[in-house]
Write a protein that holds these residues in place. Structure first.
Motif, PDB file in Angstrom:
ATOM      1  N   LEU A  64       0.852  -1.183   0.000  1.00  0.00           N
ATOM      2  CA  LEU A  64       0.000   0.000   0.000  1.00  0.00           C
ATOM      3  C   LEU A  64       0.888   1.233   0.000  1.00  0.00           C
ATOM      4  CD1 LEU A  64      -3.248   0.930   1.655  1.00  0.00           C
ATOM      5  CD2 LEU A  64      -1.263   2.299   2.300  1.00  0.00           C
ATOM      6  N   LEU A  65       0.726   2.093  -1.015  1.00  0.00           N
ATOM      7  CA  LEU A  65       1.454   3.358  -1.080  1.00  0.00           C
ATOM      8  C   LEU A  65       0.568   4.440  -0.471  1.00  0.00           C
ATOM      9  CD1 LEU A  65       3.760   5.229  -2.109  1.00  0.00           C
ATOM     10  CD2 LEU A  65       2.458   5.452  -4.226  1.00  0.00           C
ATOM     11  N   ASN A  66       1.006   5.017   0.646  1.00  0.00           N
ATOM     12  CA  ASN A  66       0.254   6.094   1.292  1.00  0.00           C
ATOM     13  C   ASN A  66       0.863   7.427   0.891  1.00  0.00           C
ATOM     14  OD1 ASN A  66      -1.155   7.879   2.863  1.00  0.00           O
ATOM     15  ND2 ASN A  66      -0.863   6.775   4.787  1.00  0.00           N
ATOM     16  N   ALA A  67       0.230   8.084  -0.083  1.00  0.00           N
ATOM     17  CA  ALA A  67       0.666   9.405  -0.530  1.00  0.00           C
ATOM     18  C   ALA A  67      -0.409  10.448  -0.231  1.00  0.00           C
ATOM     19  CB  ALA A  67       0.972   9.377  -2.037  1.00  0.00           C
ATOM     20  N   LEU A  68      -1.219  10.188   0.805  1.00  0.00           N
ATOM     21  CA  LEU A  68      -2.229  11.158   1.214  1.00  0.00           C
ATOM     22  C   LEU A  68      -1.547  12.394   1.799  1.00  0.00           C
ATOM     23  CD1 LEU A  68      -4.744   8.762   2.998  1.00  0.00           C
ATOM     24  CD2 LEU A  68      -5.131   9.950   0.823  1.00  0.00           C
ATOM     25  N   PRO A  69      -2.151  13.567   1.649  1.00  0.00           N
ATOM     26  CA  PRO A  69      -1.536  14.776   2.208  1.00  0.00           C
ATOM     27  C   PRO A  69      -1.883  14.958   3.675  1.00  0.00           C
ATOM     28  CG  PRO A  69      -3.504  15.367   0.974  1.00  0.00           C
ATOM     29  CD  PRO A  69      -3.332  13.876   0.815  1.00  0.00           C
ATOM     30  N   GLY A  70      -0.918  15.464   4.456  1.00  0.00           N
ATOM     31  CA  GLY A  70      -1.191  15.901   5.813  1.00  0.00           C
ATOM     32  C   GLY A  70      -1.430  14.792   6.819  1.00  0.00           C
ATOM     33  N   ALA A  71      -1.853  15.218   8.027  1.00  0.00           N
ATOM     34  CA  ALA A  71      -2.045  14.297   9.138  1.00  0.00           C
ATOM     35  C   ALA A  71      -3.190  13.324   8.898  1.00  0.00           C
ATOM     36  CB  ALA A  71      -2.287  15.083  10.429  1.00  0.00           C
ATOM     37  N   ALA A  72      -4.024  13.566   7.890  1.00  0.00           N
ATOM     38  CA  ALA A  72      -5.121  12.643   7.573  1.00  0.00           C
ATOM     39  C   ALA A  72      -4.606  11.280   7.137  1.00  0.00           C
ATOM     40  CB  ALA A  72      -5.996  13.236   6.472  1.00  0.00           C
ATOM     41  N   GLY A  73      -3.334  11.192   6.798  1.00  0.00           N
ATOM     42  CA  GLY A  73      -2.781   9.914   6.368  1.00  0.00           C
ATOM     43  C   GLY A  73      -2.495   8.944   7.504  1.00  0.00           C
ATOM     44  N   LEU A  74      -2.500   9.423   8.763  1.00  0.00           N
ATOM     45  CA  LEU A  74      -2.148   8.544   9.884  1.00  0.00           C
ATOM     46  C   LEU A  74      -3.137   7.396  10.072  1.00  0.00           C
ATOM     47  CD1 LEU A  74      -0.482   7.713  12.325  1.00  0.00           C
ATOM     48  CD2 LEU A  74      -1.625   9.525  13.651  1.00  0.00           C
ATOM     49  N   PRO A  75      -4.462   7.635  10.123  1.00  0.00           N
ATOM     50  CA  PRO A  75      -5.384   6.490  10.283  1.00  0.00           C
ATOM     51  C   PRO A  75      -5.241   5.466   9.167  1.00  0.00           C
ATOM     52  CG  PRO A  75      -6.539   8.563  10.679  1.00  0.00           C
ATOM     53  CD  PRO A  75      -5.198   8.921  10.121  1.00  0.00           C
ATOM     54  N   ALA A  76      -5.003   5.931   7.936  1.00  0.00           N
ATOM     55  CA  ALA A  76      -4.844   4.996   6.821  1.00  0.00           C
ATOM     56  C   ALA A  76      -3.594   4.140   7.004  1.00  0.00           C
ATOM     57  CB  ALA A  76      -4.782   5.765   5.500  1.00  0.00           C
ATOM     58  N   THR A  77      -2.507   4.739   7.480  1.00  0.00           N
ATOM     59  CA  THR A  77      -1.287   3.972   7.731  1.00  0.00           C
ATOM     60  C   THR A  77      -1.540   2.893   8.777  1.00  0.00           C
ATOM     61  OG1 THR A  77       0.163   5.830   7.162  1.00  0.00           O
ATOM     62  CG2 THR A  77       1.097   4.114   8.563  1.00  0.00           C
ATOM     63  N   LEU A  78      -2.218   3.253   9.869  1.00  0.00           N
ATOM     64  CA  LEU A  78      -2.493   2.282  10.934  1.00  0.00           C
ATOM     65  C   LEU A  78      -3.398   1.158  10.440  1.00  0.00           C
ATOM     66  CD1 LEU A  78      -3.005   4.765  13.914  1.00  0.00           C
ATOM     67  CD2 LEU A  78      -1.012   3.319  13.459  1.00  0.00           C
ATOM     68  N   THR A  79      -4.393   1.503   9.615  1.00  0.00           N
ATOM     69  CA  THR A  79      -5.291   0.486   9.064  1.00  0.00           C
ATOM     70  C   THR A  79      -4.534  -0.487   8.172  1.00  0.00           C
ATOM     71  OG1 THR A  79      -7.201   1.968   9.148  1.00  0.00           O
ATOM     72  CG2 THR A  79      -7.331   0.112   7.626  1.00  0.00           C
ATOM     73  N   ALA A  80      -3.645   0.044   7.316  1.00  0.00           N
ATOM     74  CA  ALA A  80      -2.888  -0.813   6.402  1.00  0.00           C
ATOM     75  C   ALA A  80      -1.923  -1.712   7.166  1.00  0.00           C
ATOM     76  CB  ALA A  80      -2.138   0.050   5.394  1.00  0.00           C
ATOM     77  N   LEU A  81      -1.296  -1.188   8.207  1.00  0.00           N
ATOM     78  CA  LEU A  81      -0.393  -2.001   9.009  1.00  0.00           C
ATOM     79  C   LEU A  81      -1.155  -3.128   9.699  1.00  0.00           C
ATOM     80  CD1 LEU A  81       1.819   0.786  10.629  1.00  0.00           C
ATOM     81  CD2 LEU A  81       2.524  -0.834   8.858  1.00  0.00           C
ATOM     82  N   GLU A  82      -2.333  -2.808  10.220  1.00  0.00           N
ATOM     83  CA  GLU A  82      -3.153  -3.829  10.876  1.00  0.00           C
ATOM     84  C   GLU A  82      -3.600  -4.901   9.882  1.00  0.00           C
ATOM     85  OE1 GLU A  82      -7.234  -4.235  13.568  1.00  0.00           O
ATOM     86  OE2 GLU A  82      -6.774  -2.367  12.534  1.00  0.00           O
ATOM     87  N   ALA A  83      -3.841  -4.484   8.628  1.00  0.00           N
ATOM     88  CA  ALA A  83      -4.266  -5.445   7.604  1.00  0.00           C
ATOM     89  C   ALA A  83      -3.125  -6.340   7.143  1.00  0.00           C
ATOM     90  CB  ALA A  83      -4.863  -4.699   6.416  1.00  0.00           C
ATOM     91  N   GLY A  84      -1.897  -5.995   7.495  1.00  0.00           N
ATOM     92  CA  GLY A  84      -0.766  -6.838   7.144  1.00  0.00           C
ATOM     93  C   GLY A  84      -0.064  -6.471   5.864  1.00  0.00           C
ATOM     94  N   SER A  85      -0.396  -5.328   5.262  1.00  0.00           N
ATOM     95  CA  SER A  85       0.239  -4.919   4.014  1.00  0.00           C
ATOM     96  C   SER A  85       1.620  -4.320   4.282  1.00  0.00           C
ATOM     97  CB  SER A  85      -0.617  -3.868   3.289  1.00  0.00           C
ATOM     98  OG  SER A  85      -1.896  -4.369   2.995  1.00  0.00           O
ATOM     99  N   LEU A  86       2.508  -4.450   3.310  1.00  0.00           N
ATOM    100  CA  LEU A  86       3.736  -3.669   3.312  1.00  0.00           C
ATOM    101  C   LEU A  86       3.331  -2.234   2.997  1.00  0.00           C
ATOM    102  CD1 LEU A  86       6.949  -3.781   3.300  1.00  0.00           C
ATOM    103  CD2 LEU A  86       6.733  -3.811   0.814  1.00  0.00           C
ATOM    104  N   VAL A  87       3.742  -1.273   3.823  1.00  0.00           N
ATOM    105  CA  VAL A  87       3.330   0.116   3.646  1.00  0.00           C
ATOM    106  C   VAL A  87       4.500   0.922   3.115  1.00  0.00           C
ATOM    107  CG1 VAL A  87       2.482   2.202   4.780  1.00  0.00           C
ATOM    108  CG2 VAL A  87       1.586  -0.037   5.449  1.00  0.00           C
TER     109      VAL A  87
END
Length: 449
Positions: free
Chosen positions: A141-164
């Motif tokens: 999962l490539l997280n290129a979201l702008p700003g602090a809004a990207g933090l929940p997405a990073t945590l969700t992807a890590l929990e799902a087991g994806s390489l971030v």
């Protein structure tokens, strides 16, 4: 027939599958041979990094396949072109009102391409759709979201087991302790060119193995367009001048951050979170434009220094993150031309004129919620500067003021809710301070200019 689906909140995979994926070592799912095609989710697809990631994926179909794209919805036409180009199975649009525009654009593009019955991707609208995209089963999962809004997405992807593959540095700056608790060894790969360079200079880092003998990490920066300006000249800088970066073409916030060197301050905090060295062992040097070919260095106790060099082109660190720990596909960019002569120069940063690095080290050393304050106060100050309300030098003054009045929440008490509350507090206090800041200088022009 076109398909539209509103997903349930949260990850879209079954709980049993999610637990099984999360329990697997990351290496067991992404370290296959070069023939393996990696499935990729791209968050922030229509931004600068996201768009270049789409180019990298489309250029190497034998290595990468985009399965989900996500964007805010401000550019539905571009998102539709990307979805048709990649054949993504699903598209998340944070602004639900943009779904109709995306659907119309996709249908028009499909007709123009001679495939009018091309199926519409599954639509994932709203913040629930973004959460579903972040938890979608994928290799990377490539997280290129702008700003602090990207933090929940990073945590969700890590929990799902994806390489971030993390291009959203605010995730690590604001929520470093949260990510450290959520990520397994080798699960987080930086996309920033500086941190990409460093990880390539640390043998074994991708596998969670310690790299012995590291003395210092040295981040390079162009110094921005004002590295030779006096303090008086810096106070008179205009938004138009600050948005004219000598090397990179980026969004307004990141471009101004590069001019103030706040971006390098954020990267120092990010480097500490990624590589777990003390702030006294992470430094920055100016490697001025038009050189910008040494992207960062790792200095070892034996006296050797490893550096990663390449022409300045974000497609290479993006491809490196998507392929990591394998090497990226061949010919992502042209290499340096070693048949000609080269001169590389490095200069120390003048922290009296550019105090952002000192403030970043201070925020990082305080730890806990302080880096989130640094980031939020800066974003409010940059917005005021771009609006013409404050001078250029008031940006770092605002960061210092808000940091001084903050009582940090310690690492062990930091939660996502606490990060969000800290972000809101810092923005409120920054705005209060900005009301009393010195107004931006009025620039008079002569008649006929």
């Amino acid at each position: 027939m076109y398909e539209s689906l509103t997903p349930a909140p949260g990850p879209v995979m079954p709980e049993r599958v999610r637990r099984n994926r999360a329990s697997q070592p990351v290496a067991s799912r992404v370290l296959g041979g070069n023939s393996e095609v990696r499935s990729v989710v791209v968050l922030g697809a229509t931004g600068s990094v996201g768009s270049q990631a789409i180019d990298v994926i489309a250029a190497s179909p034998s290595r990468f396949r985009a399965v989900v794209l996500a964007a805010g919805g401000a550019n539905p036409g571009l998102l539709a072109r990307q979805a048709l180009r990649t054949g993504a199975r699903a598209v998340a649009v944070t602004d639900p009102s943009a779904v109709e525009a995306f659907t119309a654009a996709f249908a028009a593009l499909a007709r123009a391409a001679g495939t009018p019955r091309h199926p519409l991707p599954v639509m994932l609208p709203g913040t629930e759709g973004l959460s579903a995209a972040a938890g979608w089963p994928c290799d990377v999962l490539l997280n290129a979201l702008p700003g602090a809004a990207g933090l929940p997405a990073t945590l969700t992807a890590l929990e799902a087991g994806s390489l971030v593959a993390l291009a959203n540095k605010e995730s690590l700056v604001a929520g470093g302790p949260l990510i450290a608790r959520a990520a397994r060894p080798g699960q987080l790969v930086p996309v920033d060119s500086e941190h990409s360079a460093i990880m390539q200079c640390l043998p074994g880092w991708a596998y969670g193995c310690p790299t012995h003998g590291i003395q210092r990490l040295i981040l390079t920066c162009s110094g921005g367009p004002f590295r030779t300006h006096t303090a008086e000249q810096l106070a008179a800088v205009t938004p138009a001048q600050a948005l004219d970066h000598p090397t990179w073409r980026m969004g307004p916030l990141v471009t101004v951050n590069s001019a103030t060197l706040v971006n390098k301050g954020l990267e120092i905090i990010e480097a500490q979170a990624l590589f777990a060295l003390g702030y006294d062992r992470i430094t920055a040097v100016i490697h001025p434009h038009p050189q910008s070919v040494v992207h960062s260095m790792a200095e070892y106790a034996d006296g050797s220094t490893l550096a990663q060099t390449a022409p300045p082109d974000m497609r290479l660190p993006i491809a490196t993150a998507l392929a990591w720990p394998q090497r990226p596909p061949p010919s992502v960019i042209a290499p340096c031309d070693w048949t000609g002569s080269h001169t590389w120069t490095f200069e120390p940063v003048d922290t009296d004129r550019f105090p952002a690095l000192v403030l970043a080290r201070h925020a990082g050393s305080l730890g806990g919620s302080s880096p989130a304050v640094y980031n939020a106060a800066n974003e409010e100050a940059v917005a005021a500067f771009l609006a013409g309300a404050i001078p250029f030098t008031a940006i770092t003054q605002t960061i210092e003021h808000v940091l001084t009045h903050h009582v940090p929440i310690p690492d062990h008490d930091l939660t996502l809710e606490a990060v969000n509350a800290t972000d809101a507090w810092a923005r409120h206090h920054a705005r209060e301070h900005l009301h009393t800041a010195t107004p931006a200088p009025v620039r008079h022009t002569r008649k006929g200019d």
